[in-house]
Write an enzyme that holds these catalytic residues in place. Structure first.
Site, PDB file in Angstrom:
ATOM      1  N   ASN A 190       7.117  -4.053  -1.364  1.00  0.00           N
ATOM      2  CA  ASN A 190       6.583  -4.612  -3.470  1.00  0.00           C
ATOM      3  C   ASN A 190       5.738  -3.655  -3.754  1.00  0.00           C
ATOM      4  O   ASN A 190       4.305  -3.420  -2.890  1.00  0.00           O
ATOM      5  CB  ASN A 190       7.231  -5.750  -3.736  1.00  0.00           C
ATOM      6  CG  ASN A 190       5.701  -6.380  -3.814  1.00  0.00           C
ATOM      7  OD1 ASN A 190       5.018  -6.126  -4.914  1.00  0.00           O
ATOM      8  ND2 ASN A 190       5.484  -6.783  -2.769  1.00  0.00           N
ATOM      9  N   PHE A 194       2.088  -7.356 -10.240  1.00  0.00           N
ATOM     10  CA  PHE A 194       1.469  -8.453 -11.226  1.00  0.00           C
ATOM     11  C   PHE A 194       2.509  -8.234 -12.658  1.00  0.00           C
ATOM     12  O   PHE A 194       1.812  -8.776 -13.795  1.00  0.00           O
ATOM     13  CB  PHE A 194      -0.065  -8.440 -11.849  1.00  0.00           C
ATOM     14  CG  PHE A 194      -0.566  -8.679 -10.367  1.00  0.00           C
ATOM     15  CD1 PHE A 194      -0.239  -9.163  -9.414  1.00  0.00           C
ATOM     16  CD2 PHE A 194      -2.413  -8.614 -10.637  1.00  0.00           C
ATOM     17  CE1 PHE A 194      -1.370  -9.892  -8.617  1.00  0.00           C
ATOM     18  CE2 PHE A 194      -3.158  -9.118  -9.944  1.00  0.00           C
ATOM     19  CZ  PHE A 194      -2.256  -9.766  -8.701  1.00  0.00           C
ATOM     20  N   SER A 277      -3.573  -7.925  -3.554  1.00  0.00           N
ATOM     21  CA  SER A 277      -3.073  -7.074  -4.240  1.00  0.00           C
ATOM     22  C   SER A 277      -2.962  -5.222  -3.731  1.00  0.00           C
ATOM     23  O   SER A 277      -3.691  -4.837  -4.483  1.00  0.00           O
ATOM     24  CB  SER A 277      -1.879  -7.093  -5.360  1.00  0.00           C
ATOM     25  OG  SER A 277      -0.689  -6.543  -6.453  1.00  0.00           O
ATOM     26  N   ASN A 279      -1.508  -3.383  -5.210  1.00  0.00           N
ATOM     27  CA  ASN A 279       0.177  -2.966  -6.564  1.00  0.00           C
ATOM     28  C   ASN A 279      -0.973  -2.696  -7.976  1.00  0.00           C
ATOM     29  O   ASN A 279      -0.549  -2.564  -8.205  1.00  0.00           O
ATOM     30  CB  ASN A 279       1.178  -3.084  -6.764  1.00  0.00           C
ATOM     31  CG  ASN A 279       2.074  -3.563  -5.552  1.00  0.00           C
ATOM     32  OD1 ASN A 279       1.658  -2.587  -4.619  1.00  0.00           O
ATOM     33  ND2 ASN A 279       2.392  -4.628  -4.864  1.00  0.00           N
ATOM     34  N   THR A 280      -1.923  -3.217  -8.011  1.00  0.00           N
ATOM     35  CA  THR A 280      -3.357  -3.039  -8.920  1.00  0.00           C
ATOM     36  C   THR A 280      -4.436  -2.433  -8.708  1.00  0.00           C
ATOM     37  O   THR A 280      -4.960  -2.453  -8.163  1.00  0.00           O
ATOM     38  CB  THR A 280      -3.527  -4.599  -9.666  1.00  0.00           C
ATOM     39  OG1 THR A 280      -2.827  -5.184 -10.093  1.00  0.00           O
ATOM     40  CG2 THR A 280      -4.377  -4.478 -10.985  1.00  0.00           C
ATOM     41  N   LYS A 319      -7.143 -15.152  -1.515  1.00  0.00           N
ATOM     42  CA  LYS A 319      -7.109 -14.429  -0.823  1.00  0.00           C
ATOM     43  C   LYS A 319      -6.767 -13.032  -0.661  1.00  0.00           C
ATOM     44  O   LYS A 319      -7.072 -12.225  -1.273  1.00  0.00           O
ATOM     45  CB  LYS A 319      -5.042 -14.253  -1.917  1.00  0.00           C
ATOM     46  CG  LYS A 319      -4.122 -14.292  -0.700  1.00  0.00           C
ATOM     47  CD  LYS A 319      -2.627 -14.635  -1.798  1.00  0.00           C
ATOM     48  CE  LYS A 319      -1.344 -13.777  -0.170  1.00  0.00           C
ATOM     49  NZ  LYS A 319      -0.257 -14.171  -1.168  1.00  0.00           N
ATOM     50  N   ASN A 348      -2.659 -10.940   2.715  1.00  0.00           N
ATOM     51  CA  ASN A 348      -1.191 -10.346   1.439  1.00  0.00           C
ATOM     52  C   ASN A 348      -0.663  -9.022   1.797  1.00  0.00           C
ATOM     53  O   ASN A 348      -1.011  -9.706   3.590  1.00  0.00           O
ATOM     54  CB  ASN A 348      -2.627  -9.779   0.466  1.00  0.00           C
ATOM     55  CG  ASN A 348      -1.274  -9.792  -0.782  1.00  0.00           C
ATOM     56  OD1 ASN A 348      -0.334  -9.570  -1.348  1.00  0.00           O
ATOM     57  ND2 ASN A 348      -2.258  -9.898  -2.202  1.00  0.00           N
TER      58      ASN A 348
END
Length: 460
Positions: A190, A194, A277, A279-280, A319, A348
């Site tokens: 994925n 967010f 994460s 993805n940011t 995390k 993560n």
């Protein structure tokens, strides 16, 4: 017991019959309405012979099934309901991954998923941070991003649920498609970024859930014994965690996390700072010693300046990513120990692509990989962090857990609690009671009397 079972059966049978008859009535009403537009008088349509036979057969099956179900106990019936959810898994597999995800959340939000009525094995109960968990298996953040289905998901039988990541300002996230299945490998990639409805919407939902819980506690006080052990937390039968993130365009990351604390901590049994994460842009840089120390200090100060009751403030966890070097892990462990962080979630998703997925062309998609291929990497990081923190900080093992045996391996490697995500997306509600039974069997097989006895067993 027999009386409660009969009430349970009667209630559910009546509900099934009512829904069926209501839907049948609505379809006839719609047909009648259409008929009046083409004829002068109100003409009630007559169902065909096949239609009458089908309706009669269906009603007969419902009545006969209800009569048979009334002869079995509630636990058996509950088991059937969970097993029946396996029948819809192939349907979800046909849908676009994000559409399937949205449908799953919507189903849980509306109570269209089975509700666990059977008590968890007592060997799985444990207490962490002063919170009593009925079992150590939780649903990781990312599934219920906007706290839409807290009651339904906890009702499935998870010991705890983590919502989020929640960010201050609503944002769409990255362009679609952004979720990809690697079904044969039991994995998901994925790059959502967010996507969130924002902190205000989530606060309203959690506030309503919290109020409902308080009302239930008040009404049940008179009927419960003072010797009863109260399991669960602020949202219901399980423990609720709130995972906090930052908006993509926010330069002062700490301010977003602080806003999350001020707005949502009153509804949370624990809080999570998500700095991992992939993805940011720039988020993972916050795992550095200086940056992490600064954020944790500010978030702790924001939490501690608030007014708290007897339970005290919610524990604060961090995390982390699985793609960290040994020096990175040492820095994180040092900060966690020095600032008395209450726990770490390991880990993560990964930006790496293990050999087991590289042959699949979908593995070339950008984003974080979760699921079975992540298990070895995340468990290795878990072991390392358990050693670095000397077992002084509760760890949540996350990454590749898809069975009770997997959960057990995480616990032996140092995890006090475990989380899953991809396995639930593939296996559905039926996986949860299966995992709990397998985990209890693993503990009993190796002579452990509780989860706590097994934590870090590989190091003894």
């Amino acid at each position: 017991m027999a009386v409660s079972v009969r009430r349970f059966i009667s209630k559910n049978l009546f509900r099934c019959n009512s829904k069926f008859i209501s839907n049948l009535s609505n379809s006839y009403s719609t047909a009648s309405s259409s008929s009046t537009t083409v004829s002068a008088g109100p003409k009630i349509p007559q169902p065909s012979k096949k239609g009458r036979l089908f309706t009669g057969a269906t009603l007969g099956l419902i009545i006969a099934g209800g009569a048979y179900v009334s002869t079995v106990d509630e636990a058996t019936f509950c088991g059937w309901l969970f097993s029946a959810t396996k029948l819809v898994n192939p349907f979800f597999a046909l849908l676009d991954p994000e559409d399937a995800h949205r449908l799953g959340v919507a189903a849980a939000a509306r109570g269209w998923v089975p509700r666990e009525k059977r008590p968890d094995p007592s060997i799985l109960q444990l207490e962490v941070w002063g919170r009593k968990f009925s079992n150590p298996i939780g649903l990781a953040a990312g599934f219920d991003k906007n706290a839409e289905a807290v009651d339904g998901l906890l009702g499935v039988g998870f010991g705890f649920l983590e919502v989020g990541s929640v960010i201050p300002v609503p944002q769409e996230g990255n362009p679609k498609p952004r979720i990809f299945r690697l079904r044969e490998e039991g994995a998901i990639i994925n790059r959502c970024g967010f996507n969130s409805e924002g902190i205000v919407t989530v606060a309203k939902r959690l506030g309503a859930q919290h109020g409902k819980r308080k009302l239930q506690e008040t009404s049940s006080t008179s009927s419960s014994s003072s010797d009863d052990v109260k399991l669960g937390g602020k949202a219901g039968p399980g423990i609720l965690g709130v995972n906090l993130g930052k908006n993509k365009t926010t330069e002062d990351a700490a301010s977003d996390y602080v806003q999350g604390v001020h707005t949502l901590s009153q509804y949370a049994d624990y809080l999570v700072i998500n700095v991992s994460s992939p993805n940011t842009p720039g988020l993972r840089q916050l795992q550095g010693r200086k940056q992490l120390k600064d954020i944790v200090k500010k978030v702790q100060a924001a939490r501690d300046e608030m007014q708290w009751g007897e339970e005290g403030p919610p524990p604060l966890l961090v995390k982390i990513a699985p793609d960290l070097s040994k020096p990175d892990l040492e820095d994180i462990a040092a900060v966690a120990l020095a600032l008395h962080v209450d726990g770490l979630i390991i880990s993560n998703t990964t930006v790496s692509r293990p050999d087991t997925v590289r042959r699949n062309p979908i593995s070339q998609e950008a984003g974080g990989l979760s699921g079975k291929p992540l298990f070895n990497l995340s468990t290795s990081i878990l072991r390392e962090m358990y050693t670095l923190t000397r077992g002084k900080i509760p760890l949540i093992g996350c990454g590749g857990v898809s069975s009770g045996e997997d959960a057990y391996k995480k616990i032996r490697a140092g995890a006090t609690l475990v989380q899953l995500y991809a396995a639930f997306a593939f296996g559905g509600p039926a996986l949860i009671p299966q995992m709990k039974a397998e985990l209890a069997a693993c503990l009993e097989r190796d002579g452990f009397k509780s989860i706590n006895e097994a934590v870090g067993a590989d190091f003894r």
